[in-house]
Structure formats: C-alpha cells, structure tokens
Write a protein that holds these residues in place. Structure first.
Motif, mmCIF file in Angstrom:
data_model
loop_
_atom_site.group_PDB
_atom_site.id
_atom_site.type_symbol
_atom_site.label_atom_id
_atom_site.label_comp_id
_atom_site.label_asym_id
_atom_site.label_seq_id
_atom_site.Cartn_x
_atom_site.Cartn_y
_atom_site.Cartn_z
ATOM 1 N N ILE A 26 15.594 1.664 1.566
ATOM 2 C CA ILE A 26 14.499 1.669 2.550
ATOM 3 C C ILE A 26 13.614 0.441 2.367
ATOM 4 O O ILE A 26 13.199 -0.204 3.331
ATOM 5 C CB ILE A 26 13.666 2.963 2.424
ATOM 6 C CG1 ILE A 26 14.543 4.168 2.790
ATOM 7 C CG2 ILE A 26 12.427 2.907 3.307
ATOM 8 C CD1 ILE A 26 13.895 5.504 2.515
ATOM 9 N N HIS A 27 13.349 0.100 1.111
ATOM 10 C CA HIS A 27 12.463 -1.026 0.797
ATOM 11 C C HIS A 27 13.033 -2.342 1.350
ATOM 12 O O HIS A 27 12.310 -3.143 1.953
ATOM 13 C CB HIS A 27 12.306 -1.111 -0.730
ATOM 14 C CG HIS A 27 11.100 -1.845 -1.193
ATOM 15 N ND1 HIS A 27 10.728 -1.894 -2.515
ATOM 16 C CD2 HIS A 27 10.161 -2.572 -0.525
ATOM 17 C CE1 HIS A 27 9.629 -2.621 -2.614
ATOM 18 N NE2 HIS A 27 9.274 -3.038 -1.435
ATOM 19 N N HIS A 28 14.334 -2.514 1.177
ATOM 20 C CA HIS A 28 14.986 -3.748 1.628
ATOM 21 C C HIS A 28 15.291 -3.722 3.127
ATOM 22 O O HIS A 28 14.871 -4.597 3.873
ATOM 23 C CB HIS A 28 16.271 -3.969 0.803
ATOM 24 C CG HIS A 28 17.050 -5.165 1.222
ATOM 25 N ND1 HIS A 28 18.282 -5.075 1.837
ATOM 26 C CD2 HIS A 28 16.791 -6.503 1.134
ATOM 27 C CE1 HIS A 28 18.747 -6.292 2.086
ATOM 28 N NE2 HIS A 28 17.861 -7.168 1.675
ATOM 29 N N ASN A 81 7.450 -12.481 -0.771
ATOM 30 C CA ASN A 81 7.181 -11.737 -2.009
ATOM 31 C C ASN A 81 8.345 -10.810 -2.348
ATOM 32 O O ASN A 81 8.712 -10.676 -3.525
ATOM 33 C CB ASN A 81 5.892 -10.913 -1.871
ATOM 34 C CG ASN A 81 4.659 -11.785 -1.692
ATOM 35 O OD1 ASN A 81 4.700 -12.984 -1.919
ATOM 36 N ND2 ASN A 81 3.561 -11.173 -1.264
ATOM 37 N N HIS A 82 8.910 -10.164 -1.318
ATOM 38 C CA HIS A 82 10.036 -9.268 -1.590
ATOM 39 C C HIS A 82 11.283 -10.035 -2.017
ATOM 40 O O HIS A 82 12.059 -9.547 -2.835
ATOM 41 C CB HIS A 82 10.331 -8.389 -0.371
ATOM 42 C CG HIS A 82 9.305 -7.308 -0.170
ATOM 43 N ND1 HIS A 82 8.210 -7.460 0.634
ATOM 44 C CD2 HIS A 82 9.212 -6.068 -0.718
ATOM 45 C CE1 HIS A 82 7.475 -6.351 0.593
ATOM 46 N NE2 HIS A 82 8.056 -5.497 -0.227
ATOM 47 N N ALA A 83 11.468 -11.219 -1.467
ATOM 48 C CA ALA A 83 12.619 -12.028 -1.901
ATOM 49 C C ALA A 83 12.522 -12.305 -3.401
ATOM 50 O O ALA A 83 13.493 -12.158 -4.150
ATOM 51 C CB ALA A 83 12.676 -13.336 -1.106
ATOM 52 N N GLY A 130 -0.542 -3.686 -3.151
ATOM 53 C CA GLY A 130 -0.545 -5.087 -3.538
ATOM 54 C C GLY A 130 0.538 -5.395 -4.537
ATOM 55 O O GLY A 130 1.544 -4.685 -4.623
ATOM 56 N N TRP A 131 0.310 -6.451 -5.306
ATOM 57 C CA TRP A 131 1.319 -6.971 -6.231
ATOM 58 C C TRP A 131 0.681 -7.367 -7.554
ATOM 59 O O TRP A 131 -0.449 -7.850 -7.583
ATOM 60 C CB TRP A 131 1.969 -8.234 -5.631
ATOM 61 C CG TRP A 131 2.771 -7.976 -4.402
ATOM 62 C CD1 TRP A 131 2.285 -7.741 -3.144
ATOM 63 C CD2 TRP A 131 4.196 -7.902 -4.309
ATOM 64 N NE1 TRP A 131 3.333 -7.532 -2.288
ATOM 65 C CE2 TRP A 131 4.514 -7.622 -2.966
ATOM 66 C CE3 TRP A 131 5.232 -8.051 -5.236
ATOM 67 C CZ2 TRP A 131 5.819 -7.484 -2.519
ATOM 68 C CZ3 TRP A 131 6.540 -7.916 -4.793
ATOM 69 C CH2 TRP A 131 6.825 -7.635 -3.453
ATOM 70 N N ALA A 132 1.441 -7.198 -8.642
ATOM 71 C CA ALA A 132 1.076 -7.786 -9.935
ATOM 72 C C ALA A 132 1.981 -8.991 -10.141
ATOM 73 O O ALA A 132 3.164 -8.956 -9.780
ATOM 74 C CB ALA A 132 1.279 -6.778 -11.059
ATOM 75 N N VAL A 164 5.792 -8.037 -9.144
ATOM 76 C CA VAL A 164 5.968 -6.582 -9.259
ATOM 77 C C VAL A 164 5.224 -5.913 -8.113
ATOM 78 O O VAL A 164 3.990 -5.963 -8.033
ATOM 79 C CB VAL A 164 5.481 -6.055 -10.628
ATOM 80 C CG1 VAL A 164 5.676 -4.538 -10.694
ATOM 81 C CG2 VAL A 164 6.236 -6.732 -11.768
ATOM 82 N N ASP A 165 5.993 -5.327 -7.226
ATOM 83 C CA ASP A 165 5.460 -4.656 -6.043
ATOM 84 C C ASP A 165 4.802 -3.348 -6.469
ATOM 85 O O ASP A 165 5.457 -2.501 -7.086
ATOM 86 C CB ASP A 165 6.627 -4.370 -5.087
ATOM 87 C CG ASP A 165 6.191 -3.981 -3.689
ATOM 88 O OD1 ASP A 165 5.042 -3.526 -3.527
ATOM 89 O OD2 ASP A 165 7.020 -4.118 -2.764
ATOM 90 N N VAL A 166 3.510 -3.180 -6.186
ATOM 91 C CA VAL A 166 2.857 -1.915 -6.514
ATOM 92 C C VAL A 166 2.429 -1.145 -5.256
ATOM 93 O O VAL A 166 1.599 -0.237 -5.329
ATOM 94 C CB VAL A 166 1.678 -2.068 -7.512
ATOM 95 C CG1 VAL A 166 2.180 -2.615 -8.841
ATOM 96 C CG2 VAL A 166 0.561 -2.939 -6.972
ATOM 97 N N GLU A 168 2.983 1.771 -2.690
ATOM 98 C CA GLU A 168 3.607 3.073 -2.948
ATOM 99 C C GLU A 168 5.072 3.116 -2.504
ATOM 100 O O GLU A 168 5.894 3.802 -3.102
ATOM 101 C CB GLU A 168 2.817 4.198 -2.273
ATOM 102 C CG GLU A 168 1.580 4.590 -3.060
ATOM 103 C CD GLU A 168 0.892 5.829 -2.508
ATOM 104 O OE1 GLU A 168 1.171 6.199 -1.351
ATOM 105 O OE2 GLU A 168 0.079 6.408 -3.235
ATOM 106 N N HIS A 169 5.418 2.363 -1.444
ATOM 107 C CA HIS A 169 6.803 2.417 -0.959
ATOM 108 C C HIS A 169 7.797 1.907 -2.016
ATOM 109 O O HIS A 169 8.985 2.168 -1.914
ATOM 110 C CB HIS A 169 6.974 1.668 0.376
ATOM 111 C CG HIS A 169 6.776 0.185 0.317
ATOM 112 N ND1 HIS A 169 5.979 -0.514 1.212
ATOM 113 C CD2 HIS A 169 7.280 -0.768 -0.504
ATOM 114 C CE1 HIS A 169 6.020 -1.802 0.937
ATOM 115 N NE2 HIS A 169 6.797 -1.985 -0.104
ATOM 116 N N ALA A 170 7.298 1.190 -3.014
ATOM 117 C CA ALA A 170 8.180 0.649 -4.060
ATOM 118 C C ALA A 170 8.593 1.704 -5.078
ATOM 119 O O ALA A 170 9.572 1.519 -5.803
ATOM 120 C CB ALA A 170 7.487 -0.512 -4.779
HETATM 121 MN MN MN3 Z 1 7.292 -3.713 -0.885
#
Ligand code: MN3
Length: 201
Positions: A26-28, A81-83, A130-132, A164-166, A168-170
């Motif tokens: 789902i994420h991708h 960011n996802h890449a 967000g992201w770390a 690092v995707d934070v 919730e969908h991650a």
């Molecule tokens: Mn994401």
C-alpha cells in the motif's frame, strides 16, 4: 510523465517481519504512487520545471512559481523521500555502518548506540506526520533531525542519507500506535552500504 514511480528492488514481503507485505504494497503502490501522479499533474503546464531533476527542484523551492510551490513541496517531497526510504531498506540488513560512515557517526554522536537512540528520539518526538533523518551538512558532518509532512532536507541545504518515514501509514497495520516499536525494529533492515554510498557521493 516526467516522474515515474521507482520499482522496489525486493518483493513486498521481503522486509517481513519488520514491515509486513501489505504495508509495503500500500505504501509503495498507493501512497508513493499518488505523490508521483500528483507531482506530474502539478507540473503539467510547467515543462521547464518538469524537465529538471527532483533534487534540483527540491533544493531551491523559491524558484518554483508560488501558485504551485506547496503542491511541489508536498508531492515532490513525497516522491523523493519515499525513493530514499526504499533504497535505505534491504531484506538482508547489514547490521552496522562501516568505513568512513562509521567514523563520521562515531565523531558526531559518540558511537552507533547513541546514534540509534538519537534517531529513534527524532522519530518519536516528531508530532504528527513526518520523517526522521540522518543528513550531511555542507561541511561534510552529520546531523540527526526530523521534518514535518513531506518536507525534504534538500530544501534546508542538507543532503539526506537515511530516511525513516514516521507517518502512520508506514507502520500502523503491524504496530498500530506503537511508533517506538517500529523505530527500534527498523534497524534490522537498514542497508548501511546504501547509506554509506550516499555519504561518500
Ligand atoms: Mn510514507
């Protein structure tokens, strides 16, 4: 379409048990695919911007016309960011950083263990989505930080190395509200060779 969703270099199930197959799928194929589609749609009437690389675009958002700047920041960030996130992950986690990257981590954070603690804290204390990040500054030194939404370190003059995707969908399907558990589990699937490659580039 100038921007294409990058294929994963592993199967959706390959990151189990740390990240379950349904979450990866789902994420991708939904979340990242939607950012990609919306980035292309946003740039439909801006061929001179669409011909640039995503790195070039995100590095200087002030050059993006104001009427599409927020859409480019959100969807371009989501695309890029996802890449990085998928590139940073591997079914065969290499355990620990080595070489020049390990030296830089020791210097900046006092070792791998404190480094991991600070990364997890950055992810845990990012309120909402967000992201770390582990990023490289202009002088070559390392920085742990977080960003909101899909904001990208490139837009702050930093080079992102580890994403690092934070959102919730991650992690929600497997970890529900336990973001801390997701953050401490993810170390098992980090591709330190990839992170080191980005550090040395
Ligand atoms: Mn994401």
């Amino acid at each position: 379409m100038p921007f294409e969703l990058p294929q994963l270099r592993y199967a959706n199930s390959a990151l189990e048990p740390v990240i379950d197959a349904m979450t990866v799928e789902i994420h991708h194929s939904k979340h990242q695919a939607t950012y990609t589609k919306n980035l292309n749609t946003t740039l439909e009437n801006y061929p001179e911007i669409a011909s640039k690389s995503i790195v070039e675009i995100l590095k200087d958002l002030s050059k993006i016309p104001e009427e599409i700047r927020t859409a480019v920041k959100n969807n371009g960030g989501g695309f890029y960011n996802h890449a990085l996130y998928w590139e940073n992950l591997t079914p065969n986690g290499s355990g620990q950083p080595s070489g020049k990257l390990a030296e830089a981590i020791d210097k900046a954070f006092g070792g791998f263990t404190p480094f991991k603690e600070q990364m997890e804290k950055a992810g845990l204390t990012r309120f909402g989505s967000g992201w770390a990040w582990l990023s490289k500054k202009g002088d070559g030194s390392l920085l742990i930080h977080s960003t909101a939404n899909q904001d990208c370190p490139l837009s702050e003059g930093l080079t992102p190395l580890l994403a690092v995707d934070v959102w919730e969908h991650a992690y929600y399907l497997k970890y529900q509200n336990r973001r801390a558990d997701y953050l401490s589990a993810i170390w098992a699937i980090i591709d330190w060779k990839d992170v080191e490659g980005k550090f040395l580039a």
